[in-house]
Design a protein around this motif. Sequence first.
Motif, PDB file in Angstrom:
ATOM      1  N   GLY A   1     -11.328 -23.073  -5.755  1.00 48.07           N
ATOM      2  CA  GLY A   1     -12.553 -22.240  -5.766  1.00 48.07           C
ATOM      3  C   GLY A   1     -13.560 -22.982  -6.846  1.00 48.07           C
ATOM      4  N   ARG A   2     -14.664 -22.660  -6.542  1.00 47.73           N
ATOM      5  CA  ARG A   2     -15.737 -23.044  -7.556  1.00 47.73           C
ATOM      6  C   ARG A   2     -15.581 -22.083  -8.889  1.00 47.73           C
ATOM      7  NH1 ARG A   2     -21.649 -23.760  -4.358  1.00 47.73           N
ATOM      8  NH2 ARG A   2     -20.386 -24.744  -2.469  1.00 47.73           N
ATOM      9  N   ASN A   3     -16.126 -22.524  -9.917  1.00 46.72           N
ATOM     10  CA  ASN A   3     -16.341 -21.945 -11.196  1.00 46.72           C
ATOM     11  C   ASN A   3     -14.923 -21.497 -11.761  1.00 46.72           C
ATOM     12  OD1 ASN A   3     -19.254 -21.920 -11.058  1.00 46.72           O
ATOM     13  ND2 ASN A   3     -18.958 -20.303  -9.567  1.00 46.72           N
ATOM     14  N   ALA A   4     -14.049 -22.625 -11.856  1.00 49.15           N
ATOM     15  CA  ALA A   4     -12.573 -22.215 -12.457  1.00 49.15           C
ATOM     16  C   ALA A   4     -12.898 -21.633 -13.734  1.00 49.15           C
ATOM     17  CB  ALA A   4     -11.728 -23.624 -12.445  1.00 49.15           C
ATOM     18  N   HIS A   5     -12.160 -20.674 -14.153  1.00 48.98           N
ATOM     19  CA  HIS A   5     -12.161 -20.046 -15.407  1.00 48.98           C
ATOM     20  C   HIS A   5     -11.762 -21.115 -16.727  1.00 48.98           C
ATOM     21  CE1 HIS A   5     -11.717 -17.135 -18.781  1.00 48.98           C
ATOM     22  NE2 HIS A   5     -12.709 -16.498 -18.314  1.00 48.98           N
ATOM     23  N   PRO A   6     -12.563 -21.302 -17.618  1.00 48.88           N
ATOM     24  CA  PRO A   6     -11.812 -22.503 -18.999  1.00 48.88           C
ATOM     25  C   PRO A   6     -10.586 -22.052 -19.272  1.00 48.88           C
ATOM     26  CG  PRO A   6     -14.182 -21.149 -19.270  1.00 48.88           C
ATOM     27  CD  PRO A   6     -13.680 -20.626 -18.146  1.00 48.88           C
ATOM     28  N   LEU A   7     -10.091 -20.630 -19.265  1.00 49.39           N
ATOM     29  CA  LEU A   7      -8.780 -20.352 -19.716  1.00 49.39           C
ATOM     30  C   LEU A   7      -7.923 -21.026 -18.860  1.00 49.39           C
ATOM     31  CD1 LEU A   7      -7.798 -18.381 -21.844  1.00 49.39           C
ATOM     32  CD2 LEU A   7      -7.616 -16.790 -20.107  1.00 49.39           C
ATOM     33  N   LEU A   8      -8.052 -20.944 -17.524  1.00 51.63           N
ATOM     34  CA  LEU A   8      -7.269 -21.749 -16.426  1.00 51.63           C
ATOM     35  C   LEU A   8      -7.282 -23.161 -16.246  1.00 51.63           C
ATOM     36  CD1 LEU A   8      -7.651 -19.117 -13.351  1.00 51.63           C
ATOM     37  CD2 LEU A   8      -5.865 -18.974 -15.390  1.00 51.63           C
ATOM     38  N   VAL A   9      -8.564 -23.584 -16.754  1.00 48.96           N
ATOM     39  CA  VAL A   9      -8.786 -25.190 -16.740  1.00 48.96           C
ATOM     40  C   VAL A   9      -7.665 -25.799 -18.033  1.00 48.96           C
ATOM     41  CG1 VAL A   9     -10.501 -27.053 -17.220  1.00 48.96           C
ATOM     42  CG2 VAL A   9     -10.830 -25.302 -15.554  1.00 48.96           C
ATOM     43  N   GLU A  10      -7.860 -24.987 -18.786  1.00 45.78           N
ATOM     44  CA  GLU A  10      -7.019 -25.390 -20.234  1.00 45.78           C
ATOM     45  C   GLU A  10      -5.666 -25.652 -19.991  1.00 45.78           C
ATOM     46  OE1 GLU A  10      -8.109 -23.284 -23.878  1.00 45.78           O
ATOM     47  OE2 GLU A  10      -6.144 -23.947 -24.499  1.00 45.78           O
ATOM     48  N   LEU A  11      -4.959 -24.521 -19.253  1.00 43.61           N
ATOM     49  CA  LEU A  11      -3.793 -24.286 -19.022  1.00 43.61           C
ATOM     50  C   LEU A  11      -3.263 -25.404 -17.770  1.00 43.61           C
ATOM     51  CD1 LEU A  11      -1.838 -22.294 -19.818  1.00 43.61           C
ATOM     52  CD2 LEU A  11      -2.288 -20.809 -17.828  1.00 43.61           C
ATOM     53  N   ALA A  12      -4.196 -26.059 -16.909  1.00 39.87           N
ATOM     54  CA  ALA A  12      -3.805 -26.552 -15.828  1.00 39.87           C
ATOM     55  C   ALA A  12      -3.399 -28.140 -16.245  1.00 39.87           C
ATOM     56  CB  ALA A  12      -4.775 -26.706 -14.826  1.00 39.87           C
ATOM     57  N   ASP A  13      -2.562 -28.690 -15.389  1.00 42.60           N
ATOM     58  CA  ASP A  13      -2.104 -30.152 -15.781  1.00 42.60           C
ATOM     59  C   ASP A  13      -3.082 -31.130 -15.093  1.00 42.60           C
ATOM     60  OD1 ASP A  13       0.675 -29.822 -16.995  1.00 42.60           O
ATOM     61  OD2 ASP A  13       0.844 -28.729 -15.035  1.00 42.60           O
ATOM     62  N   THR A  14      -3.640 -30.521 -14.026  1.00 39.60           N
ATOM     63  CA  THR A  14      -4.665 -31.729 -13.098  1.00 39.60           C
ATOM     64  C   THR A  14      -5.728 -30.766 -12.655  1.00 39.60           C
ATOM     65  OG1 THR A  14      -2.587 -32.987 -12.561  1.00 39.60           O
ATOM     66  CG2 THR A  14      -4.681 -33.127 -11.187  1.00 39.60           C
ATOM     67  N   VAL A  15      -6.742 -31.347 -13.161  1.00 38.94           N
ATOM     68  CA  VAL A  15      -8.158 -30.421 -12.495  1.00 38.94           C
ATOM     69  C   VAL A  15      -9.064 -31.555 -12.047  1.00 38.94           C
ATOM     70  CG1 VAL A  15      -9.852 -29.072 -13.367  1.00 38.94           C
ATOM     71  CG2 VAL A  15      -7.853 -28.849 -14.334  1.00 38.94           C
ATOM     72  N   THR A  16      -9.500 -31.015 -10.866  1.00 37.93           N
ATOM     73  CA  THR A  16     -10.479 -32.011 -10.170  1.00 37.93           C
ATOM     74  C   THR A  16     -11.723 -31.165  -9.515  1.00 37.93           C
ATOM     75  OG1 THR A  16      -8.486 -33.389  -9.258  1.00 37.93           O
ATOM     76  CG2 THR A  16     -10.744 -33.400  -8.138  1.00 37.93           C
ATOM     77  N   GLU A  17     -12.760 -31.712 -10.068  1.00 34.10           N
ATOM     78  CA  GLU A  17     -14.213 -31.497  -9.840  1.00 34.10           C
ATOM     79  C   GLU A  17     -14.761 -31.988  -8.714  1.00 34.10           C
ATOM     80  OE1 GLU A  17     -16.592 -28.934 -12.755  1.00 34.10           O
ATOM     81  OE2 GLU A  17     -17.408 -30.946 -12.851  1.00 34.10           O
ATOM     82  N   MET A  18     -14.910 -31.318  -7.469  1.00 30.01           N
ATOM     83  CA  MET A  18     -15.692 -31.713  -6.229  1.00 30.01           C
ATOM     84  C   MET A  18     -17.079 -31.729  -6.535  1.00 30.01           C
ATOM     85  SD  MET A  18     -12.954 -32.231  -4.444  1.00 30.01           S
ATOM     86  CE  MET A  18     -11.488 -31.567  -4.419  1.00 30.01           C
TER      87      MET A  18
END
Length: 178
Positions: A142-159
Amino acid sequence: MTDTRRGLILINTGPGKGKTTAALGTALRAVGCGMKVLVLQFIKGSWHYGELDAAEALGSNFVLKQMGRGFVKIGGAQADAEDIRLVHAAWEEARAAIDSGAWDLVVLDEINYAISYGMLDPAVVAEALKNKPEMVHIILTGRNAHPLLVELADTVTEMREVKHAYQKGILAQRGIEY
Ligand code: ATP
Ligand code: MG
């Protein structure tokens, strides 16, 4: 570099097309590896997506559930109480599924929208992700991933949207969009 095996947290976000379909592609890959996959679709519910039937064809290792009504009021309007109730029910099911250890991969499709619309507390989601069983993989879309979750994630891809048929007035096509 290490070759330790552990569950990853992945996020597919951004305005371009491909967040859900990339998650489903990963799900297909995981099922092919003999893993058990649960896809919980937050918010979705009113359209019949092709992946619902594909999941059934793949058997009990690939379970996909629509947890919402398919539309939510946005743009300043207060979220509908029923939509909020459905999001919380979806979240409780997601958390129980993650903690159960019964699934190798859990996809939380469109959960980022539920969070960015203020229907779900990102801190609660972050806490559950931090305490997930070691080997479980989780994908959030989903759009607008929250910064808290982005920080926690291992792999983040922005379409990124380069262009989309919709801009030419071409409506959603069966098999490509739903
Ligand atoms: P998809 O399910 O096709 O991978 P998505 O998960 O990236 O898309 P969502 O934000 O969940 O995108 O959008 C849901 C619907 O809107 C889908 O039918 C999708 O194809 C379509 N869509 C996605 N991005 C765009 C865009 N930039 N312009 C218009 N429609 C879009
Ligand atoms: Mg999507």
